[in-house]
Design a protein around this motif. Structure first.
Motif, PDB file in Angstrom:
ATOM      1  N   ARG A 197       0.893  -0.824  -1.520  1.00 43.17           N
ATOM      2  CA  ARG A 197      -0.333   0.284  -1.622  1.00 43.17           C
ATOM      3  C   ARG A 197       0.282   1.575  -1.144  1.00 43.17           C
ATOM      4  NH1 ARG A 197       1.413  -3.485   1.514  1.00 43.17           N
ATOM      5  NH2 ARG A 197      -0.333  -4.844   1.407  1.00 43.17           N
ATOM      6  N   MET A 198      -0.639   2.516  -1.369  1.00 48.18           N
ATOM      7  CA  MET A 198      -0.282   3.841  -1.039  1.00 48.18           C
ATOM      8  C   MET A 198      -0.772   4.233   0.258  1.00 48.18           C
ATOM      9  SD  MET A 198       1.377   5.013  -3.781  1.00 48.18           S
ATOM     10  CE  MET A 198       1.628   6.621  -3.492  1.00 48.18           C
ATOM     11  N   THR A 234      -3.464   3.393   9.702  1.00 41.82           N
ATOM     12  CA  THR A 234      -4.313   2.521   9.225  1.00 41.82           C
ATOM     13  C   THR A 234      -5.081   1.696  10.249  1.00 41.82           C
ATOM     14  OG1 THR A 234      -4.024   0.887   7.374  1.00 41.82           O
ATOM     15  CG2 THR A 234      -2.572   0.630   9.144  1.00 41.82           C
ATOM     16  N   LYS A 286      -2.259  -5.191   5.115  1.00 39.84           N
ATOM     17  CA  LYS A 286      -0.871  -4.714   5.472  1.00 39.84           C
ATOM     18  C   LYS A 286      -0.388  -4.806   6.871  1.00 39.84           C
ATOM     19  CE  LYS A 286      -2.412  -0.368   4.448  1.00 39.84           C
ATOM     20  NZ  LYS A 286      -3.788  -0.604   5.015  1.00 39.84           N
ATOM     21  N   SER A 306      -9.924  -4.284   4.193  1.00 37.40           N
ATOM     22  CA  SER A 306      -9.285  -5.559   3.573  1.00 37.40           C
ATOM     23  C   SER A 306     -10.179  -6.804   3.686  1.00 37.40           C
ATOM     24  CB  SER A 306      -7.831  -5.659   3.925  1.00 37.40           C
ATOM     25  OG  SER A 306      -7.209  -4.728   4.175  1.00 37.40           O
TER      26      SER A 306
HETATM   27  C1  LIG Z   1      -3.019   8.422  -2.123  1.00 34.49           C
HETATM   28  C2  LIG Z   1      -3.529   7.349  -1.154  1.00 34.49           C
HETATM   29  C3  LIG Z   1      -3.421   7.529   0.237  1.00 34.49           C
HETATM   30  C4  LIG Z   1      -3.808   6.451   1.089  1.00 34.49           C
HETATM   31  N1  LIG Z   1      -3.677   6.630   2.131  1.00 34.49           N
HETATM   32  C5  LIG Z   1      -3.996   5.546   3.463  1.00 34.49           C
HETATM   33  C6  LIG Z   1      -3.609   5.795   4.542  1.00 34.49           C
HETATM   34  O1  LIG Z   1      -3.018   6.789   4.891  1.00 34.49           O
HETATM   35  N2  LIG Z   1      -4.010   4.606   5.200  1.00 34.49           N
HETATM   36  C7  LIG Z   1      -4.730   3.584   4.751  1.00 34.49           C
HETATM   37  O2  LIG Z   1      -4.980   2.604   5.676  1.00 34.49           O
HETATM   38  N3  LIG Z   1      -4.848   3.388   3.538  1.00 34.49           N
HETATM   39  C8  LIG Z   1      -4.651   4.571   2.471  1.00 34.49           C
HETATM   40  N4  LIG Z   1      -5.130   4.355   1.367  1.00 34.49           N
HETATM   41  C9  LIG Z   1      -5.602   3.136   0.776  1.00 34.49           C
HETATM   42  C10 LIG Z   1      -4.618   2.121   0.704  1.00 34.49           C
HETATM   43  O3  LIG Z   1      -3.949   2.446  -0.515  1.00 34.49           O
HETATM   44  C11 LIG Z   1      -5.094   0.687   0.733  1.00 34.49           C
HETATM   45  O4  LIG Z   1      -6.013   0.445  -0.191  1.00 34.49           O
HETATM   46  C12 LIG Z   1      -5.808   0.278   2.035  1.00 34.49           C
HETATM   47  O5  LIG Z   1      -4.852   0.818   3.094  1.00 34.49           O
HETATM   48  C13 LIG Z   1      -5.649  -1.347   2.384  1.00 34.49           C
HETATM   49  O6  LIG Z   1      -4.654  -1.824   2.157  1.00 34.49           O
HETATM   50  P1  LIG Z   1      -4.125  -3.256   2.445  1.00 34.49           P
HETATM   51  O7  LIG Z   1      -5.528  -4.076   2.156  1.00 34.49           O
HETATM   52  O8  LIG Z   1      -3.153  -3.484   1.841  1.00 34.49           O
HETATM   53  O9  LIG Z   1      -3.992  -3.294   3.934  1.00 34.49           O
HETATM   54  C14 LIG Z   1      -4.622   5.454   0.628  1.00 34.49           C
HETATM   55  C15 LIG Z   1      -4.857   5.421  -0.779  1.00 34.49           C
HETATM   56  C16 LIG Z   1      -4.150   6.233  -1.754  1.00 34.49           C
HETATM   57  C17 LIG Z   1      -4.280   6.303  -3.259  1.00 34.49           C
END
Ligand SMILES: Cc1cc2nc3c(=O)[nH]c(=O)nc-3n(C[C@H](O)[C@H](O)[C@H](O)COP(=O)(O)O)c2cc1C
Length: 217
Positions: A66-67, A82, A88, A146
Motif C-alpha cells: 500500500r502507499m 500510521t 500493515k 483496516s
Molecule cells: C498517496 C497515498 C498516501 C498515503 N499515506 C498514508 C500514510 O502516510 N499512512 C497511512 O496509514 N496510510 C496512508 N495511505 C493509505 C494506505 O495506502 C492504506 O490504505 C492504509 O494505510 C491501510 O493499509 P493497511 O490496511 O494495509 O494497513 C495513503 C494512501 C495513498 C494513496
C-alpha cells in the motif's frame, strides 16, 4: 527541472532518460544519493513525490502493499506514520522485515529499500501528530484503520463523536497511532536508460558500512 528537460523526459519516455546519472564514486553513500534524488523528485513537479509503496508479509507469507507518505529520513532510517492496529502494523509486529518503493516516472527512476522496522519514540510521534491539521488528528481517533465497518455510518458517527470530544484544546496522540522507522539494509537506485539498458546502483549494509555494486538491468 527546466521546461526543456521536462519535454525531453516526455519525448524520451520509454526510450531512456534525459537525466545523467549523478557522479557515483566508491565513496558515495546511499543516504546522500537518496537526498539528491528526492530533491530532484521534489523539483520535478511530481505530485506527492514523498509517496512510497510499503510491502509487508502476513504470518502465512502473503505479501501486501500500500502507499504511505515518507515524513522524515536521516542516517537512522525512513519514517512513516500510521495506525498501529492496521493490517500493515500488525504484520510488522509479527515480522519486522519491510520493503519500500519509490517511483518517479517523469524522471524514470525508482528506489528500492529493504530493511527492518522499529517504532519511533513517543516524543517524535507527538511532535508529528500535532503538526497535522485538526481534522487529520480527529480522523486518526475516528478510524479503526483496516477494520471492517460494523455498519455503514460507523465512521461518520465516530468522526462526529471525536469532533465533539476534542472540540476544545489539544487533540491527544492516540496510543494506537505512531511512526515506523525503516532501518535499511539494502538500497537500490534504478535509472531508466535507452534500449532497456538501465542503471542499477546497489548498496548493501555489511556490519556498519555500505558495499556498493551494480546489477544487470
Ligand atoms: C498517496 C497515498 C498516501 C498515503 N499515506 C498514508 C500514510 O502516510 N499512512 C497511512 O496509514 N496510510 C496512508 N495511505 C493509505 C494506505 O495506502 C492504506 O490504505 C492504509 O494505510 C491501510 O493499509 P493497511 O490496511 O494495509 O494497513 C495513503 C494512501 C495513498 C494513496
Amino acid at each position: 527541472m527546466t521546461l526543456y528537460e521536462k519535454l525531453r523526459c516526455l519525448l524520451t519516455f520509454g526510450q531512456g532518460v534525459a537525466l545523467p546519472l549523478p557522479e557515483i564514486s566508491p565513496e558515495t553513500q546511499p543516504l546522500a544519493l537518496f537526498e539528491q534524488w528526492f530533491k530532484e523528485a521534489n523539483q520535478s513537479g511530481i505530485l506527492l513525490p514523498e509517496s512510497m509503496s510499503v510491502s509487508t508479509c502476513s504470518a502465512d507469507g502473503q505479501p501486501s502493499s500500500r502507499m504511505v507518505l515518507l515524513k522524515e529520513y536521516d542516517q537512522d532510517g525512513f519514517v512513516f506514520y500510521t495506525n498501529f492496529g492496521s493490517r500493515k502494523s500488525q504484520e510488522l509486529e509479527y515480522n519486522n522485515k519491510i520493503s519500500l518503493l519509490f517511483h518517479w516516472n517523469v524522471l524514470q527512476r525508482q528506489i528500492r529499500i529493504e530493511g527492518k522496522v522499529e517504532r519511533v519514540s513517543q516524543a517524535q510521534a507527538e511532535q508529528y501528530f500535532h503538526s497535522r491539521d485538526h481534522g487529520s488528528q480527529v480522523g486518526a481517533w475516528a478510524s479503526k484503520q483496516s477494520e471492517k465497518l460494523a455498519y455503514p455510518d460507523e465512521l461518520k458517527e465516530r468522526v462526529k463523536h471525536f469532533k465533539t470530544k476534542f472540540s476544545q484544546g489539544e487533540v491527544p496522540l492516540p496510543e494506537f497511532w505512531g511512526g515506523w522507522r525503516v532501518k535499511p539494509r539494502y538500497i537500490e537506485f534504478w535509472q531508466g536508460r535507452a534500449s532497456r539498458l538501465h542503471d542499477r546502483i546497489c548498496f548493501e549494509k555489511q556490519d556498519d558500512s555500505w558495499q556498493q555494486f551494480k546489477l544487470h538491468p
